[in-house]
Design an enzyme around this catalytic site. Structure first.
Site, mmCIF file in Angstrom:
data_model
loop_
_atom_site.group_PDB
_atom_site.id
_atom_site.type_symbol
_atom_site.label_atom_id
_atom_site.label_comp_id
_atom_site.label_asym_id
_atom_site.label_seq_id
_atom_site.Cartn_x
_atom_site.Cartn_y
_atom_site.Cartn_z
ATOM 1 N N LYS A 76 0.853 -1.199 0.000
ATOM 2 C CA LYS A 76 0.000 0.000 0.000
ATOM 3 C C LYS A 76 0.886 1.246 0.000
ATOM 4 O O LYS A 76 1.927 1.270 0.679
ATOM 5 C CB LYS A 76 -0.910 -0.029 1.242
ATOM 6 C CG LYS A 76 -1.923 1.096 1.277
ATOM 7 C CD LYS A 76 -2.880 0.930 2.447
ATOM 8 C CE LYS A 76 -3.933 2.029 2.471
ATOM 9 N NZ LYS A 76 -4.917 1.841 3.545
ATOM 10 N N SER A 153 -9.611 1.707 2.391
ATOM 11 C CA SER A 153 -8.730 2.456 1.516
ATOM 12 C C SER A 153 -7.643 1.600 0.848
ATOM 13 O O SER A 153 -6.980 2.084 -0.064
ATOM 14 C CB SER A 153 -8.081 3.595 2.301
ATOM 15 O OG SER A 153 -7.310 3.098 3.366
ATOM 16 N N SER A 178 -10.003 -0.442 6.626
ATOM 17 C CA SER A 178 -9.466 -0.386 5.261
ATOM 18 C C SER A 178 -8.840 -1.658 4.726
ATOM 19 O O SER A 178 -8.381 -1.679 3.583
ATOM 20 C CB SER A 178 -8.433 0.721 5.166
ATOM 21 O OG SER A 178 -9.114 1.927 5.000
HETATM 22 N N1 GLN Z 1 -13.133 4.438 5.850
HETATM 23 C C1 GLN Z 1 -12.469 4.767 7.065
HETATM 24 C C2 GLN Z 1 -11.968 6.194 6.988
HETATM 25 O O1 GLN Z 1 -12.218 6.803 6.026
HETATM 26 C C3 GLN Z 1 -11.348 3.810 7.343
HETATM 27 C C4 GLN Z 1 -10.141 4.078 6.548
HETATM 28 C C5 GLN Z 1 -8.948 3.289 6.984
HETATM 29 O O2 GLN Z 1 -9.060 2.294 7.683
HETATM 30 N N2 GLN Z 1 -7.774 3.760 6.576
HETATM 31 O O3 GLN Z 1 -11.349 6.688 7.851
#
Ligand code: GLN
Length: 482
Positions: A76, A153, A178
């Site tokens: 990532k 994400s 994410s």
């Molecule tokens: N969707 C969540 C956020 O926008 C989780 C994102 C994540 O785990 N990086 O914060």
């Protein structure tokens, strides 16, 4: 797509049937073909990958036989890789090339993997569909339907892991869901470990009290292997637990007879998509046939408060973390001449950050300002403790907690466009609870609805990763027979 397992490939390399370099070429070729359409990678590290693969072949001749030998590793974008531009999906980090790799990456490389590149994500991890990409980045597309999202994400990691026909594993990162969300949408395995089990050294922080790096793979056994290789104490991260771990892979296929799983009634009610509910309950019946006991449980407090608490904790933490991007230390820089620091700082950040980042910085800065801190950030921390206790009470009665990872299958891009920011935030309603509590969880594909994958999610008590591995591999079996 099916691929040779990490173990099977490793054996082929050791017996001289193929080489790491050959594997690397095939993977790079596949990426160059698929990336134009799917955009799973925002940076392909061709040169570094080939150099590493050639080095590995030399080492194999001298007897090296690492556990990930010959596997491609995608990372990532928020996780640092030495010598490879690392931007956390943001224009503000353009041109930033880390001087060293994250501990987890170093550990995977030491076991024989090579780095293919950096995967697409929501900018700094802010999103659930990987559509909140930074300025100039492409949105990754779902391998089952290019008109749909990969989830976020860690969307690029999940998308490519599912798409590739070759042997590859990936590191994703989860702050509030994410890893499990994109794993569910793309049909890959997403493993989020207990907070602190894997070192965060070399991770570009989103929210320090929440961030967890975790493996993404085609199978539970490969995810377990990557977990095994990358976990363990690290003196470069003081929040990394001083606990020797191991043996994760040996829990693959271990029977769950007599174990009790708690079905979270608050998450499987009438508001759940009918098709997702069907896949979920078919799998529950399979588990029951395999001797698993089931029990209805409730996470009502989490259902109500996890999302608000999460956003009041994650955005203040993010707003402090992102203060360092001022155009002077890392990445994007500009012309300073004739400007005050404030003018320069504002210019860089206005150009370098996307819309969602700006929204979160405003929200986060507000929630931690003196005068508001007690009412928002500190109160949310207290709520977090209560929500964690709700889980700990459950773990007195059941071994694992289960529910679908997501309430629906991957949405189309036009559906996502219609969402308000708050609707977007609520996508993670099933995932935020486990993440707030730092509990380990796994999402494994349980079947399909409308041709799209549906993830089955287990959460375990802290450091009970082994139970998740056995349970996840049982779901894999069930999905095969479905
Ligand atoms: N969707 C969540 C956020 O926008 C989780 C994102 C994540 O785990 N990086 O914060």
């Amino acid at each position: 797509m099916k691929a040779l397992s990490v173990q099977a490939l490793r054996e082929k390399i050791l017996s001289g049937e193929t080489t790491c370099e050959e594997q690397c070429h095939s993977l790079l070729e596949e990426i160059s073909k698929t990336n134009k359409k799917f955009h799973h990678f925002c940076m392909v590290s061709e040169k570094v990958a080939l150099e590493q693969a050639r080095e590995l072949d030399k080492k194999v001749k001298k007897g090296f036989h690492g556990k990930l030998l010959g596997a491609g590793l995608s990372v990532k974008d928020s996780i640092c890789v030495e010598g490879v531009e690392t931007r956390a999906g943001s224009k503000v980090l353009s041109g930033y090339v880390p001087p060293s790799s994250a501990t987890v990456v170093e550990r995977a490389l030491a076991e024989g993997a090579f780095v293919l590149g950096k995967t697409s994500q929501d900018e700094f991890g802010f999103g659930s569909y990987s559509v909140n990409v930074g300025v100039g980045f492409e949105v990754p597309r779902n391998p089952f339907d290019e008109g749909r999202a990969c989830g976020g994400s860690s969307g690029g990691s999940a998308g490519f892991t599912s798409l590739t026909k070759l042997t590859q594993v990936s590191f994703g990162e989860s702050t509030g869901g994410s890893i499990a969300c994109p794993a569910s949408f793309c049909g890959s395995v997403g493993f989020t470990p207990t907070y602190g089990l894997l070192s965060r050294h070399g991770l570009i922080d989103y929210g320090n009290s929440l961030d967890k790096i975790g493996p993404m793979a085609k199978t539970v056994s490969e995810a377990a292997r990557l977990l095994e290789v990358s976990s363990g104490p690290d003196n470069k991260d003081s929040t990394c637990v001083d606990k020797k771990t191991g043996g994760f892979e040996s829990f693959v296929g271990k029977s769950l007879k007599g174990k009790t799983i708690g079905i979270v009634k608050d998450f499987v009610g009438n508001d759940l998509d009918f098709g997702v509910a069907k896949v979920f309950f078919d799998m529950v019946s399979f588990l029951e046939k395999e001797g698993v006991k089931t029990k209805e449980v409730s996470l009502s407090m989490n259902k109500k408060f996890a999302i608000p608490a999460y956003y009041l904790i994650s955005t203040p933490e993010a707003s402090t973390n992102l203060a360092r991007y001022c155009g002077m230390r890392y990445g994007l820089s500009g012309d300073f001449a004739g400007k005050s620091f404030d003018e320069y700082f504002s210019e860089i950040r206005s150009n370098g950050f996307g819309l969602e980042v700006k929204r979160r910085l405003m929200l986060g800065t507000f929630a931690r300002m003196s005068g508001f801190r007690d009412a928002y950030y500190l109160r949310a921390l207290k709520v977090r403790r209560k929500l964690m206790l709700e889980f700990l009470e459950l773990f007195k009665q059941v071994d694992l907690v289960v529910h679908p990872a997501m309430p629906f299958v991957a949405p189309t891009f036009s559906e996502i466009e219609k969402l308000t920011p708050v609707q977007h935030y609520f996508a993670d309603i099933f995932l935020t609870p486990s993440n707030l509590g730092g509990f380990p969880h796994i999402s494994v594909n349980a079947g399909f609805h409308k041709g799209m994958p549906v993830g089955f999610m287990f959460t375990a008590n802290h450091f009970q990763e082994s139970g998740l591995i056995s349970a996840g591999s049982l779901v894999e079996e069930g999905a095969k027979n479905a």
